[in-house]
Scaffold this motif. Structure first.
Motif, PDB file in Angstrom:
ATOM      1  N   PRO A   1       0.803  -1.219   0.000  1.00  0.00           N
ATOM      2  CA  PRO A   1       0.000   0.000   0.000  1.00  0.00           C
ATOM      3  C   PRO A   1       0.839   1.275   0.000  1.00  0.00           C
ATOM      4  O   PRO A   1       0.485   2.247  -0.612  1.00  0.00           O
ATOM      5  N   LYS A   2       1.982   1.270   0.673  1.00  0.00           N
ATOM      6  CA  LYS A   2       2.822   2.459   0.737  1.00  0.00           C
ATOM      7  C   LYS A   2       3.852   2.404  -0.390  1.00  0.00           C
ATOM      8  O   LYS A   2       4.636   1.465  -0.475  1.00  0.00           O
ATOM      9  N   PRO A   3       3.869   3.407  -1.259  1.00  0.00           N
ATOM     10  CA  PRO A   3       4.839   3.395  -2.355  1.00  0.00           C
ATOM     11  C   PRO A   3       6.283   3.415  -1.855  1.00  0.00           C
ATOM     12  O   PRO A   3       6.571   3.908  -0.778  1.00  0.00           O
ATOM     13  N   HIS A   4       7.148   2.873  -2.664  1.00  0.00           N
ATOM     14  CA  HIS A   4       8.570   2.797  -2.341  1.00  0.00           C
ATOM     15  C   HIS A   4       9.287   4.039  -2.829  1.00  0.00           C
ATOM     16  O   HIS A   4       8.819   4.721  -3.727  1.00  0.00           O
ATOM     17  N   HIS A   5      10.434   4.316  -2.266  1.00  0.00           N
ATOM     18  CA  HIS A   5      11.205   5.490  -2.665  1.00  0.00           C
ATOM     19  C   HIS A   5      11.889   5.242  -4.007  1.00  0.00           C
ATOM     20  O   HIS A   5      12.692   4.336  -4.141  1.00  0.00           O
ATOM     21  N   PRO A   6      11.583   6.039  -5.027  1.00  0.00           N
ATOM     22  CA  PRO A   6      12.075   5.771  -6.374  1.00  0.00           C
ATOM     23  C   PRO A   6      13.553   6.049  -6.600  1.00  0.00           C
ATOM     24  O   PRO A   6      14.058   5.785  -7.679  1.00  0.00           O
ATOM     25  N   GLN A   7      14.274   6.557  -5.621  1.00  0.00           N
ATOM     26  CA  GLN A   7      15.713   6.742  -5.811  1.00  0.00           C
ATOM     27  C   GLN A   7      16.467   5.443  -5.559  1.00  0.00           C
ATOM     28  O   GLN A   7      17.610   5.299  -5.960  1.00  0.00           O
ATOM     29  N   ASN A   8      15.831   4.496  -4.933  1.00  0.00           N
ATOM     30  CA  ASN A   8      16.401   3.195  -4.653  1.00  0.00           C
ATOM     31  C   ASN A   8      16.233   2.302  -5.891  1.00  0.00           C
ATOM     32  O   ASN A   8      15.170   2.276  -6.488  1.00  0.00           O
ATOM     33  N   LEU A   9      17.282   1.580  -6.294  1.00  0.00           N
ATOM     34  CA  LEU A   9      17.232   0.779  -7.513  1.00  0.00           C
ATOM     35  C   LEU A   9      16.137  -0.291  -7.456  1.00  0.00           C
ATOM     36  O   LEU A   9      15.424  -0.510  -8.432  1.00  0.00           O
TER      37      LEU A   9
ATOM     38  N   SER B   1      -5.033  -4.354  -8.933  1.00  0.00           N
ATOM     39  CA  SER B   1      -4.021  -4.085  -7.903  1.00  0.00           C
ATOM     40  C   SER B   1      -2.890  -3.226  -8.459  1.00  0.00           C
ATOM     41  O   SER B   1      -2.364  -2.354  -7.759  1.00  0.00           O
ATOM     42  N   ILE B   2      -2.543  -3.422  -9.718  1.00  0.00           N
ATOM     43  CA  ILE B   2      -1.507  -2.598 -10.341  1.00  0.00           C
ATOM     44  C   ILE B   2      -2.023  -1.171 -10.519  1.00  0.00           C
ATOM     45  O   ILE B   2      -1.321  -0.205 -10.222  1.00  0.00           O
ATOM     46  N   VAL B   3      -3.245  -1.029 -10.984  1.00  0.00           N
ATOM     47  CA  VAL B   3      -3.836   0.301 -11.173  1.00  0.00           C
ATOM     48  C   VAL B   3      -3.895   1.043  -9.836  1.00  0.00           C
ATOM     49  O   VAL B   3      -3.537   2.222  -9.757  1.00  0.00           O
ATOM     50  N   ASP B   4      -4.311   0.368  -8.774  1.00  0.00           N
ATOM     51  CA  ASP B   4      -4.346   0.993  -7.449  1.00  0.00           C
ATOM     52  C   ASP B   4      -2.953   1.457  -7.028  1.00  0.00           C
ATOM     53  O   ASP B   4      -2.772   2.570  -6.535  1.00  0.00           O
ATOM     54  N   PHE B   5      -1.973   0.584  -7.222  1.00  0.00           N
ATOM     55  CA  PHE B   5      -0.596   0.924  -6.860  1.00  0.00           C
ATOM     56  C   PHE B   5      -0.113   2.141  -7.652  1.00  0.00           C
ATOM     57  O   PHE B   5       0.470   3.073  -7.089  1.00  0.00           O
ATOM     58  N   LEU B   6      -0.357   2.151  -8.951  1.00  0.00           N
ATOM     59  CA  LEU B   6       0.085   3.275  -9.784  1.00  0.00           C
ATOM     60  C   LEU B   6      -0.609   4.571  -9.378  1.00  0.00           C
ATOM     61  O   LEU B   6       0.030   5.622  -9.279  1.00  0.00           O
ATOM     62  N   ASN B   7      -1.905   4.503  -9.100  1.00  0.00           N
ATOM     63  CA  ASN B   7      -2.630   5.700  -8.668  1.00  0.00           C
ATOM     64  C   ASN B   7      -2.094   6.231  -7.344  1.00  0.00           C
ATOM     65  O   ASN B   7      -1.958   7.440  -7.158  1.00  0.00           O
ATOM     66  N   GLN B   8      -1.785   5.340  -6.426  1.00  0.00           N
ATOM     67  CA  GLN B   8      -1.237   5.750  -5.130  1.00  0.00           C
ATOM     68  C   GLN B   8       0.156   6.345  -5.277  1.00  0.00           C
ATOM     69  O   GLN B   8       0.604   7.104  -4.419  1.00  0.00           O
ATOM     70  N   SER B   9       0.834   5.997  -6.351  1.00  0.00           N
ATOM     71  CA  SER B   9       2.219   6.422  -6.557  1.00  0.00           C
ATOM     72  C   SER B   9       2.355   7.838  -7.098  1.00  0.00           C
ATOM     73  O   SER B   9       3.430   8.427  -7.006  1.00  0.00           O
TER      74      SER B   9
END
Length: 128
Positions: free
Chosen positions: A17-25, A56-64
Motif C-alpha cells: 500500500p505504501k509506495p517505495h522510494h524511487p531513488q532506490n534501484l 491491484s496494479i492500477v491501485d498501486f500506480l494511482n497511489q504512486s
C-alpha cells in the motif's frame, strides 16, 4: 502465461500500500516492472487497457502519483503518466504533467533530465 508472469512478478516485487522510494534501484525496478505490464498489455501503445484487468496494479500506480512527483524522478513521472493515459485515467496525470512542464528546457523544449542524452529524453517527453 500472463498469470504465471504476474504471480512471479508479485513475489519479487510485492505491491504494498505504501509506495517505495524511487531513488532506490529496487524501487525503480518495481515501478518500471508494473508500468511495463500496462505498456505490454496495450500492445506497446496501440490500444487502451481496461483498469479492471489489473486492479491491484492500477491501485498501486494511482497511489504512486504524489510520491513520484515529490521524488522528482522525471522518467518515472513520464512513464507513470503514459500508463495512466493507457488505462483512460488521464485526469490523474495532471500532477505529473505539471511537474514535468516545470522542468522543460527553454533551449531544447525537452524535459531537463540530468542523466540522459537528447535521444533518450524523447522517451521522457512522450507525456507532454
Amino acid at each position: 502465461m500472463e498469470g504465471v508472469f504476474l504471480s512471479r512478478l508479485k513475489k519479487i516485487y510485492p505491491l504494498k500500500p505504501k509506495p517505495h522510494h524511487p531513488q532506490n534501484l529496487f524501487s525503480q525496478n518495481l515501478y518500471y516492472a508494473y508500468t511495463h505490464v500496462i505498456i505490454a498489455a496495450s500492445d506497446y501503445y496501440q490500444k487502451f487497457v481496461s483498469p479492471k484487468k489489473y486492479p491491484s496494479i492500477v491501485d498501486f500506480l494511482n497511489q504512486s502519483v504524489p510520491f513520484i512527483v515529490k521524488s522528482k524522478h522525471h522518467d518515472l513521472a513520464a512513464e507513470l503518466g503514459v500508463c495512466l493515459k493507457l488505462i483512460k485515467q488521464e485526469e490523474k496525470t495532471i500532477p505529473l504533467k505539471i511537474f514535468l512542464r516545470k522542468n522543460i528546457s527553454p533551449q531544447t523544449h525537452l524535459i531537463n533530465h540530468p542523466f540522459k542524452d537528447d535521444k533518450t529524453k524523447e522517451h521522457t517527453n512522450i507525456l507532454l
